[in-house]
Design an enzyme around this catalytic site. Structure first.
Site, PDB file in Angstrom:
ATOM      1  N   LYS A   1       4.916   0.110  -7.401  1.00  0.00           N
ATOM      2  CA  LYS A   1       5.531  -0.984  -6.638  1.00  0.00           C
ATOM      3  C   LYS A   1       5.992  -2.150  -7.551  1.00  0.00           C
ATOM      4  O   LYS A   1       6.981  -1.997  -8.238  1.00  0.00           O
ATOM      5  CB  LYS A   1       4.599  -1.452  -5.523  1.00  0.00           C
ATOM      6  CG  LYS A   1       4.465  -0.396  -4.410  1.00  0.00           C
ATOM      7  CD  LYS A   1       4.104  -0.971  -3.053  1.00  0.00           C
ATOM      8  CE  LYS A   1       4.331   0.045  -1.944  1.00  0.00           C
ATOM      9  NZ  LYS A   1       3.136   0.721  -1.478  1.00  0.00           N
TER      10      LYS A   1
ATOM     11  N   ASP B   1      -6.703   2.313  -6.585  1.00  0.00           N
ATOM     12  CA  ASP B   1      -5.274   2.405  -6.284  1.00  0.00           C
ATOM     13  C   ASP B   1      -4.752   0.981  -6.146  1.00  0.00           C
ATOM     14  O   ASP B   1      -4.910   0.344  -5.115  1.00  0.00           O
ATOM     15  CB  ASP B   1      -5.076   3.206  -4.986  1.00  0.00           C
ATOM     16  CG  ASP B   1      -3.609   3.266  -4.578  1.00  0.00           C
ATOM     17  OD1 ASP B   1      -2.786   2.576  -5.207  1.00  0.00           O
ATOM     18  OD2 ASP B   1      -3.296   4.004  -3.621  1.00  0.00           O
TER      19      ASP B   1
ATOM     20  N   PHE C   1      -4.389   4.181   2.098  1.00  0.00           N
ATOM     21  CA  PHE C   1      -3.095   4.823   1.878  1.00  0.00           C
ATOM     22  C   PHE C   1      -2.880   5.033   0.387  1.00  0.00           C
ATOM     23  O   PHE C   1      -3.024   4.106  -0.399  1.00  0.00           O
ATOM     24  CB  PHE C   1      -1.953   3.972   2.451  1.00  0.00           C
ATOM     25  CG  PHE C   1      -0.613   4.656   2.332  1.00  0.00           C
ATOM     26  CD1 PHE C   1      -0.262   5.672   3.204  1.00  0.00           C
ATOM     27  CD2 PHE C   1       0.278   4.310   1.326  1.00  0.00           C
ATOM     28  CE1 PHE C   1       0.965   6.329   3.086  1.00  0.00           C
ATOM     29  CE2 PHE C   1       1.508   4.958   1.197  1.00  0.00           C
ATOM     30  CZ  PHE C   1       1.845   5.960   2.077  1.00  0.00           C
TER      31      PHE C   1
HETATM   32  C1  LIG Z   1       2.945   2.241  -1.435  1.00  0.00           C
HETATM   33  C2  LIG Z   1       1.626   2.750  -1.819  1.00  0.00           C
HETATM   34  C3  LIG Z   1       1.476   4.033  -2.386  1.00  0.00           C
HETATM   35  C4  LIG Z   1       2.627   5.012  -2.498  1.00  0.00           C
HETATM   36  O1  LIG Z   1       3.587   4.592  -3.427  1.00  0.00           O
HETATM   37  P1  LIG Z   1       4.996   5.361  -3.466  1.00  0.00           P
HETATM   38  O2  LIG Z   1       5.725   4.686  -4.580  1.00  0.00           O
HETATM   39  O3  LIG Z   1       5.623   5.185  -2.127  1.00  0.00           O
HETATM   40  O4  LIG Z   1       4.714   6.771  -3.750  1.00  0.00           O
HETATM   41  C5  LIG Z   1       0.221   4.411  -2.803  1.00  0.00           C
HETATM   42  N1  LIG Z   1      -0.829   3.599  -2.680  1.00  0.00           N
HETATM   43  C6  LIG Z   1      -0.735   2.359  -2.147  1.00  0.00           C
HETATM   44  C7  LIG Z   1      -1.944   1.488  -2.075  1.00  0.00           C
HETATM   45  C8  LIG Z   1       0.497   1.901  -1.693  1.00  0.00           C
HETATM   46  O5  LIG Z   1       0.594   0.692  -1.133  1.00  0.00           O
END
Ligand SMILES: *Cc1c(COP(=O)(O)O)cnc(C)c1O
Length: 402
Positions: A252, A223, A138
């Site tokens: 986050k 990521d 994700f």
């Molecule tokens: C939550 C998340 C995102 C997206 O972040 P947003 O602030 O909602 O755009 C991207 N990558 C990972 C691994 C995430 O957990």
């Protein structure tokens, strides 16, 4: 005139892309929350791995109010002091030499992907476009990032997708090797898959990915939107994997509850985003950077990072005891304060029921897919709150499985 609001109004005024719980929290302190009716909850969700210092942490409130009385926003026509200070701290604490600020995880990843494409185009030529990512991964909800993410259901139904993107199974090094060539521009991965079900990489897998990237002159993008900023017990998860990425996305926990994202990279790669190539009106906002700097100062200490590892052990031990009594989990896994309890075949697909039973019992947990209950509490959650929250969670489990 103030309007009293309730959950029913949500359906009248909001786009229906979410289905929030019936209760509306109105106040938070540390790892406790209170709803409109005054009912109190232990917070193991932490705003989905965001509120890394709990709610209204004094260091964050201080930074926010001080900066709020000084200067909020300038745009990128001017820089500001908090942005430079935060970037300096991130650079000093990581592999990176350069930072780009955004407002969310998706935006940080979007910048990472666009940078990788620019780098490949300018450094190697038009043919080097392929982005490889992993199934169940994700990376956010912009059209580029959601297409790179490994759940086609999230990117289907919006018309033509950005091209040049391939997926292979996580932890399957030979599938990746098969897919890679000199056309590969970048490999993007989470160093521990969060939304996909709290899935850790095999140690050899991550090292192998790095080697394949080196072999094919491709960039490795981590990521760390969910794993970063202390979540797994080090400032970033890559530190514990013995592998250094070329580009890293953070968000986050970075803002602890204030919207901010950051992309980190080396000086050489960063040079490919020249003035005018990419940007954001709010990125590097002074309020956001001031808050993130305060979060950094608390999180990046041995005391807090060691505390994360200690809490991990407490959680895993107690979840195991709950499972010994009720036999609901097939696996308890994850790292630091990013933990998952996978339901066994009897309760397959029922993670949301446990989350809802948790709310009844006064504890907030998350899901990661249909069959995994996810715990992403504050990194500094008091041990008494861990115990009380798990006691309430056991009650929720008993209500379903007892
Ligand atoms: C939550 C998340 C995102 C997206 O972040 P947003 O602030 O909602 O755009 C991207 N990558 C990972 C691994 C995430 O957990």
């Amino acid at each position: 005139m103030t309007t009293t609001v309730n959950r029913a109004m949500f359906d009248d005024v909001m786009v229906p892309n979410y289905n929030p719980a019936q209760v509306i929290p109105v106040k938070g302190e540390g790892s406790r929350l209170w709803d409109q009716a005054g009912k109190e909850y232990v917070d193991f969700a932490g705003g989905i791995a965001v509120n890394c210092l709990g709610h209204c942490h004094p260091a964050m409130v201080k930074a926010l109010t001080e900066q709020g009385n000084k200067l909020w926003h300038l745009s990128n026509v001017y820089t500001n002091e908090p942005a430079i200070r935060l970037a300096k701290k991130l650079v000093d604490a990581t592999f990176a030499d350069r930072v780009y600020f955004a407002n969310s995880g998706a935006e940080a990843n979007e910048a990472a992907l666009k940078l990788a494409r620019r780098w490949a185009m300018e450094q190697h030529g038009e043919h080097k476009q392929q982005i490889i990512a992993f199934k169940k991964g994700f990376h956010g909800r912009t059209f580029f990032t959601v297409t790179v993410g490994g759940q086609p259901a999230y990117s289907d139904g919006f018309g033509p997708k950005p091209g040049g993107i391939e997926h292979v199974a996580y932890n399957d090094l030979s599938a990746l090797k098969e897919m890679m060539s000199d056309k590969t521009c970048a490999v993007m991965m989470e160093p521990l898959q969060g939304e996909g079900g709290v899935i850790s990489p095999d140690a050899d897998f991550v090292k192998g990915v790095r080697e394949l990237c080196d072999e094919h002159n491709a960039l490795l993008i981590f990521d760390e939107v969910q794993t970063g900023f202390g979540r797994t017990g080090s400032l970033y998860a890559y530190e514990q994997l013995g592998v250094t990425p070329d580009i890293l996305a953070s968000a986050k926990s970075l803002g602890g509850g204030f919207p901010i994202g950051a992309m980190l990279t080396t000086k050489e790669i960063a040079a490919h985003l020249k003035p005018g190539t990419h940007g954001s009106t709010y990125g590097g906002n002074a309020l956001a950077c001031a808050v993130a700097e305060a979060v950094f100062d608390v999180v990046n200490t041995e005391e807090v990072l060691a505390g994360v590892r200690k809490r991990e052990a407490m959680f895993k031990e107690t979840l195991q005891k709950i499972n010994d009594r009720y036999n609901v989990f097939g696996d308890i896994r994850g790292q630091g304060m990013l933990l998952g309890a996978e339901l066994n075949s009897t309760y397959e697909g029922k993670a949301r029921d446990f989350m809802m039973a948790g709310i009844e019992a006064g504890v907030m947990v998350l899901v990661a897919g249909p069959s995994v209950i996810r715990f992403t509490p504050s990194l500094v959650i008091p041990e008494a709150d861990v115990q009380e929250g798990l006691k309430r969670f056991e009650q929720a489990v008993a209500n379903i499985a007892g």
